[in-house]
Structure formats: structure tokens, C-alpha cells
Design an enzyme around this catalytic site. Structure first.
Site, mmCIF file in Angstrom:
data_model
loop_
_atom_site.group_PDB
_atom_site.id
_atom_site.type_symbol
_atom_site.label_atom_id
_atom_site.label_comp_id
_atom_site.label_asym_id
_atom_site.label_seq_id
_atom_site.Cartn_x
_atom_site.Cartn_y
_atom_site.Cartn_z
ATOM 1 N N SER A 31 -0.060 4.426 -1.382
ATOM 2 C CA SER A 31 -0.643 5.389 -0.430
ATOM 3 C C SER A 31 -1.613 6.332 -1.139
ATOM 4 O O SER A 31 -2.704 6.613 -0.642
ATOM 5 C CB SER A 31 0.471 6.235 0.206
ATOM 6 O OG SER A 31 1.261 5.426 1.033
ATOM 7 N N ARG A 35 -5.888 6.774 -0.814
ATOM 8 C CA ARG A 35 -6.481 8.089 -0.517
ATOM 9 C C ARG A 35 -7.404 8.551 -1.638
ATOM 10 O O ARG A 35 -8.441 9.159 -1.382
ATOM 11 C CB ARG A 35 -5.373 9.103 -0.236
ATOM 12 C CG ARG A 35 -4.705 8.831 1.139
ATOM 13 C CD ARG A 35 -3.326 9.421 1.197
ATOM 14 N NE ARG A 35 -2.714 9.320 2.518
ATOM 15 C CZ ARG A 35 -2.109 8.224 3.004
ATOM 16 N NH1 ARG A 35 -2.066 7.109 2.299
ATOM 17 N NH2 ARG A 35 -1.563 8.242 4.212
ATOM 18 N N ARG A 60 -1.615 -6.209 14.288
ATOM 19 C CA ARG A 60 -1.070 -4.841 14.223
ATOM 20 C C ARG A 60 -1.754 -3.899 15.220
ATOM 21 O O ARG A 60 -2.951 -4.005 15.479
ATOM 22 C CB ARG A 60 -1.145 -4.329 12.779
ATOM 23 C CG ARG A 60 -0.267 -5.223 11.906
ATOM 24 C CD ARG A 60 -0.138 -4.741 10.522
ATOM 25 N NE ARG A 60 0.617 -3.507 10.430
ATOM 26 C CZ ARG A 60 0.834 -2.870 9.288
ATOM 27 N NH1 ARG A 60 0.354 -3.362 8.169
ATOM 28 N NH2 ARG A 60 1.523 -1.760 9.273
ATOM 29 N N SER A 83 3.607 8.488 12.333
ATOM 30 C CA SER A 83 2.839 7.585 11.472
ATOM 31 C C SER A 83 1.860 8.363 10.605
ATOM 32 O O SER A 83 0.970 9.050 11.115
ATOM 33 C CB SER A 83 2.083 6.570 12.334
ATOM 34 O OG SER A 83 1.065 5.962 11.567
ATOM 35 N N GLN A 99 -0.301 6.978 8.823
ATOM 36 C CA GLN A 99 -1.610 6.315 8.925
ATOM 37 C C GLN A 99 -2.407 6.900 10.081
ATOM 38 O O GLN A 99 -3.612 7.136 9.961
ATOM 39 C CB GLN A 99 -1.429 4.811 9.099
ATOM 40 C CG GLN A 99 -0.846 4.156 7.848
ATOM 41 C CD GLN A 99 -0.652 2.669 7.980
ATOM 42 O OE1 GLN A 99 -0.808 2.107 9.061
ATOM 43 N NE2 GLN A 99 -0.299 2.022 6.893
ATOM 44 N N ASP A 112 9.392 2.501 4.381
ATOM 45 C CA ASP A 112 9.113 1.340 3.532
ATOM 46 C C ASP A 112 10.322 0.934 2.690
ATOM 47 O O ASP A 112 10.282 -0.099 2.020
ATOM 48 C CB ASP A 112 7.920 1.640 2.611
ATOM 49 C CG ASP A 112 6.609 1.697 3.393
ATOM 50 O OD1 ASP A 112 6.569 1.198 4.548
ATOM 51 O OD2 ASP A 112 5.627 2.244 2.871
ATOM 52 N N LYS A 164 5.157 -3.724 11.286
ATOM 53 C CA LYS A 164 4.721 -3.611 9.886
ATOM 54 C C LYS A 164 4.059 -4.937 9.466
ATOM 55 O O LYS A 164 3.677 -5.727 10.319
ATOM 56 C CB LYS A 164 5.915 -3.258 9.000
ATOM 57 C CG LYS A 164 6.406 -1.833 9.223
ATOM 58 C CD LYS A 164 5.389 -0.851 8.720
ATOM 59 C CE LYS A 164 5.744 0.578 9.012
ATOM 60 N NZ LYS A 164 4.647 1.494 8.732
ATOM 61 N N ARG A 189 9.755 -6.564 10.667
ATOM 62 C CA ARG A 189 10.793 -6.429 9.629
ATOM 63 C C ARG A 189 12.199 -6.428 10.201
ATOM 64 O O ARG A 189 13.151 -6.721 9.464
ATOM 65 C CB ARG A 189 10.551 -5.171 8.780
ATOM 66 C CG ARG A 189 9.424 -5.377 7.797
ATOM 67 C CD ARG A 189 9.302 -4.273 6.765
ATOM 68 N NE ARG A 189 8.157 -4.582 5.907
ATOM 69 C CZ ARG A 189 7.406 -3.681 5.292
ATOM 70 N NH1 ARG A 189 7.685 -2.392 5.426
ATOM 71 N NH2 ARG A 189 6.398 -4.051 4.537
ATOM 72 N N ARG A 200 7.498 -6.607 0.966
ATOM 73 C CA ARG A 200 8.761 -5.868 0.790
ATOM 74 C C ARG A 200 9.982 -6.718 1.137
ATOM 75 O O ARG A 200 11.061 -6.508 0.583
ATOM 76 C CB ARG A 200 8.729 -4.577 1.601
ATOM 77 C CG ARG A 200 7.590 -3.656 1.153
ATOM 78 C CD ARG A 200 7.815 -2.215 1.530
ATOM 79 N NE ARG A 200 6.575 -1.467 1.507
ATOM 80 C CZ ARG A 200 5.969 -1.008 0.402
ATOM 81 N NH1 ARG A 200 6.502 -1.215 -0.782
ATOM 82 N NH2 ARG A 200 4.836 -0.345 0.485
HETATM 83 C C1 S3P Z 1 1.389 4.481 4.796
HETATM 84 C C2 S3P Z 1 2.150 4.912 5.838
HETATM 85 C C3 S3P Z 1 3.288 4.159 6.388
HETATM 86 C C4 S3P Z 1 3.757 3.067 5.440
HETATM 87 C C5 S3P Z 1 2.648 2.291 4.819
HETATM 88 C C6 S3P Z 1 1.677 3.219 4.085
HETATM 89 C C7 S3P Z 1 0.261 5.316 4.351
HETATM 90 O O1 S3P Z 1 2.899 3.584 7.610
HETATM 91 O O2 S3P Z 1 4.631 2.175 6.105
HETATM 92 O O3 S3P Z 1 3.145 1.340 3.891
HETATM 93 O O4 S3P Z 1 -0.255 5.103 3.247
HETATM 94 O O5 S3P Z 1 -0.119 6.223 5.115
HETATM 95 P P1 S3P Z 1 3.022 4.429 8.994
HETATM 96 O O6 S3P Z 1 2.644 5.787 8.663
HETATM 97 O O7 S3P Z 1 2.085 3.796 9.967
HETATM 98 O O8 S3P Z 1 4.457 4.272 9.380
#
Ligand code: S3P
Length: 425
Positions: free
Chosen positions: A22, A26, A121, A166, A168, A314, A341, A345, A387
Site C-alpha cells: 500500500s 502511494r 472487481r 475501503s 482504496q 488482508d 478481492k 476469498r 494471499r
Molecule cells: C488497499 C486497501 C485494501 C486492501 C488492499 C490494499 C490499499 O482494500 O485489501 O490489498 O492499498 O488501499 P480496500 O480498502 O478496498 O478494502
């Protein structure tokens, strides 16, 4: 490629894991939007961060990847250039969602797609709020990728409460907010990983049951030196290996310990895990430390749901494997997110737990099973999900006869050398 993991005794030694996935994404996005040259040390070279790198290069960002560091020449908020072709986010949900946020605020058009898993997705979760900000985004009829983004002169700021927990989605909106008029406000009622807010230095107000995050449109981003800590989500597999394999005593160094990520540690420690955190420090605004783990017998039934799920999202495959060999129950609810995911999962875990002989009840939003110390082993399907592959690989270490993981190459998404490390342990 299939990989067979056979039972082991006494795992010992010092280990390190790839850079946090992550934070790696970023650092690349922020470096690309900065006004000047940034250096990233410890960047993950998993396929997912490499997808972000590939997309940024296609948008005109110069990135030099040397062995021990990555140099990225930021183009400022207004300097990205239109890509010649469709952008390929590979398997990476973080790439497509955060990049859609950034590209929504550009004057030029872009299209982003990815592999078969990514094209299943959900994107509605980002398309809805970004459209409220004035973005013009089209996806398939099911609101899955490819996403086609039409350039606009500017976005408008909004206040948005996340309907789905989330990071993301939150991060897509915060990045888009850089290209909006005024202050964009994102409200969370369930806390999710907070790397974007930390790394962009945003105003965060946590009061009562909600957290409010604000980003000012047009904020100039300074270049900097990023140091990416080891990925807690990757360390989780070695941690569980150390717990499960009798006679083990191992240390995983330099692991990110951001509290929005480490719920797994709390749960394991509350149920008998012999784990110590050493050498705590803060690097680049993120807590980091070494994790020492010794073999332990986990005890007690466990029921997870509600807020636990986001803080553990995760690590659920690792947690399942930890409980697989206990003689206790694990019940997971409120985890529908797991169905969208890299694989479904819930299905992947249920099918594979049954494949090694456990009795599992599946729910829409989770599952329940009772562990068994004497799992023999078997053949499991990775569902092409890194995973799932790594979790059952670790399980193989503790079974009586070993586990064969089918389609095991997918570990390259986050931990390219995982099988070498596991075989050499
Ligand atoms: C992530 C957020 C998570 C995680 C993913 C990485 C990120 O997803 O499962 O592996 O880097 O922001 P969600 O926030 O959509 O659950």
C-alpha cells in the site's frame, strides 16, 4: 506452476519481507505528482506496485529503478501527459482505483483496464462519488473495468461519507480532491488503513464514531525521500508459520506496524501467541518494528465481524490458517468485502478448508469452522490469489503430509520470492 510444501520443525532465523504494497503504490503516486525528484527506498517490486510504475511511465513520468532505490521525477499536479494506449493495472485494485481518482481530475482522456480478476472487481464504489465531483467516467454495464475517463477542466469538492469501509475508495477521493476546487472531505465510520492521509500530511479529525479527513484542492506536493517499511500483510504469513511449526523462534525485521493494519497481532496475542515487538521506531511517519515469534498453541473460540474486518482485511487468510490447527472454532461474519478481492476469498477459503478435510459452514458474508490439530494435508487451489496461495503454503508446514498449492505463481503480486523463502526456512 504447482508448489508442494512439506512438514517442517524448528524454523529459526532473521527474515525480512518486501516493502509495504500500500505504501509503495502511494509513494509512486505522490512522487509522480510532486514538484521535483523523489527517492523511494524499500519499494516493493511485487507485480502490483510494478503495475503502478508501468501506468505512471505511460503517463509521462520518468522513473529510474535501481536495485536499492527508485528515483521518480515528479511532474507536479498539472504535468501528467495523456497515455498513448489503454493503461494496464494488471491485478491491482489499488492501482486502478487510486489512478482513476487522479485521472478524473485531468484535462485529457484515459482508459484503465487490467487482468481477468481485475475486470471483475466493482468500480461503482469510486465512480459514484467521483461523478458527484464532476468526473466523467464510464465502465462496463456491470460497472467493472475497463474504466474510460473523459478529461474535465476541474473537479468540484464534496463531502462524502464512505458507504463501504475501503481505503482504496477513500484514497481515490483524496487524490481526486487535489484536483478539485476547495476542500474535499471524506468521512469514515469504520477506520481503514490511513497511509494516504499520513503520506499527504492531511488534516484528520477523529471524534466520536467518525473520522473526518480533509484535502485542499491544488495543494503543492513537495518531493521527498520515502522509506517503505516491510509489509505487515506479508510478514503475517511468516508470523503464522513461526507460531504453527513446533520448535520455532524467528524474527521478521523492519515491519510496518501501523495500527490500522495490525489487528491480527492483537488477536493472536489475546489467544496465546508468543510474540514480542522489538526495536520500535517511527520511519517516514509510520511505526515500524521487528516481530519475534515463537511456536505457540493458540486457544479459544473466536468470532469476528463488524469493525474487525476492515482492520484485518488482508490477513484473514493467515488468521484462518492459524486457527486451522487449533482445536477451536473460528466464525467470521460481516466480511462480504472478501468476495470482491483478487478472488472471492470466502469461496476460496471454504473450498480449500474442505479440501484438507475440515467441516466448514459458508455464509453470504463469512464462514465458520472448527480447527483440527491433525490436518493431514492435500491439494489446494490458489484461485490465482496471492494471499490464498501463501496462506495454504504456510499451512503445509504444519500438516502431517504436506500441501500442494496449484497455480502458485500468483505470489509474485506481493511477495515474489515467497516460495524460495518458505522452502529455505
Ligand atoms: C488497499 C486497501 C485494501 C486492501 C488492499 C490494499 C490499499 O482494500 O485489501 O490489498 O492499498 O488501499 P480496500 O480498502 O478496498 O478494502
Amino acid at each position: 506452476m504447482d508448489v508442494t510444501i512439506t512438514p517442517r520443525q524448528g524454523l529459526k532465523g532473521l527474515f525480512s519481507v518486501p516493502g509495504d504494497k500500500s505504501i509503495s503504490h502511494r509513494a509512486l503516486f505522490i512522487g509522480a505528482l510532486a514538484e521535483g525528484t523523489s527517492v523511494i527506498k524499500g519499494l516493493s517490486r511485487g507485480d502490483d506496485p510494478l503495475s503502478t510504475m508501468r501506468c505512471l511511465r505511460a503517463l509521462g513520468v520518468e522513473i529510474l529503478d535501481q536495485r536499492d532505490q527508485v528515483t521518480i521525477v515528479g511532474r507536479g499536479l498539472k504535468g501528467l501527459r495523456p497515455a498513448r494506449n489503454e493503461l494496464d493495472a494488471g491485478n491491482s485494485g489499488t492501482t486502478i482505483r487510486l489512478l482513476t481518482g487522479i485521472l478524473s481530475g485531468q484535462r485529457f482522456d484515459s482508459t484503465i483496464s487490467g487482468d481477468a480478476s481485475l475486470r471483475r472487481r466493482p468500480m461503482k464504489r469510486i465512480i459514484d462519488p467521483l461523478t458527484m465531483m464532476g468526473a466523467k467516467i464510464k465502465a462496463t454495464e456491470n460497472l467493472t473495468p475497463p474504466v474510460a475517463i473523459t478529461g474535465v477542466p476541474k473537479l468540484s469538492s464534496i463531502t462524502y461519507e464512505l458507504p463501504v469501509a475501503s481505503a482504496q475508495v477513500k484514497s481515490a477521493l483524496l487524490f481526486a480532491g487535489l484536483f478539485a476546487d476547495g476542500t474535499t472531505t471524506v468521512v469514515e465510520s469504520i477506520r481503514t488503513r490511513d497511509h494516504t492521509e499520513r503520506m499527504l500530511g492531511l488534516k484528520v479529525v477523529a471524534g466520536g464514531s467518525k473520522t473526518v479527513i480533509e484535502v485542499e484542492g491544488g495543494t503543492k506536493i513537495e518531493p521527498r525521500d520515502f522509506r517503505v517499511p516491510g509489509d505487515f500483510s506479508s510478514a503475517a504469513f511468516l508470523l503464522v508459520a513461526g507460531l504453527l511449526v513446533p520448535g520455532s523462534d524467528l524474527t521478521i525485521r523492519n515491519v510496518g506496524l501501523n495500527p490500522t493494519r495490525t489487528k491480527l497481532l492483537d488477536i493472536l496475542c489475546n489467544h496465546g501467541a508468543n510474540v514480542a515487538i522489538l526495536n520500535r521506531e517511527v520511519i517516514g511517519g509510520e511505526p515500524v518494528g521487528d516481530i519475534r515469534v515463537r511456536s505457540s498453541e493458540l486457544h479459544g473460540d473466536i468470532t469476528l465481524g463488524g469493525n474487525d474486518v476492515a482492520a484485518l482485511i488482508d490477513e484473514i487468510p493467515s488468521l484462518v490458517v492459524a486457527w486451522m490447527f487449533s482445536n477451536f472454532n473460528l466464525t467470521l461474519r460481516d466480511a462480504r468485502e472478501l468476495r470482491v478481492k483478487e478472488s472471492d476469498r470466502i469461496k476460496a477459503l471454504v473450498v480449500n478448508l474442505r479440501a484438507v478435510g475440515l467441516d466448514v459452514t459458508e455464509f453470504d458474508d463469512g464462514f465458520a469452522f472448527r480447527g483440527n490439530n491433525d490436518v493431514l494435508g492435500g491439494v489446494i487451489d490458489s484461485f490465482d490469489d496471492h494471499r490464498i496461495a501463501m496462506a495454504f503454503g504456510v499451512a503445509g508446514l504444519r500438516t502431517k503430509e504436506g500441501i500442494r498449492v496449484q497455480r502458485a505463481d500468483c505470489v509474485s503480486i506481493s511477495y515474489p520470492r515467497f516460495w524460495d523463502v518458505l522452502q529455505a526456512m
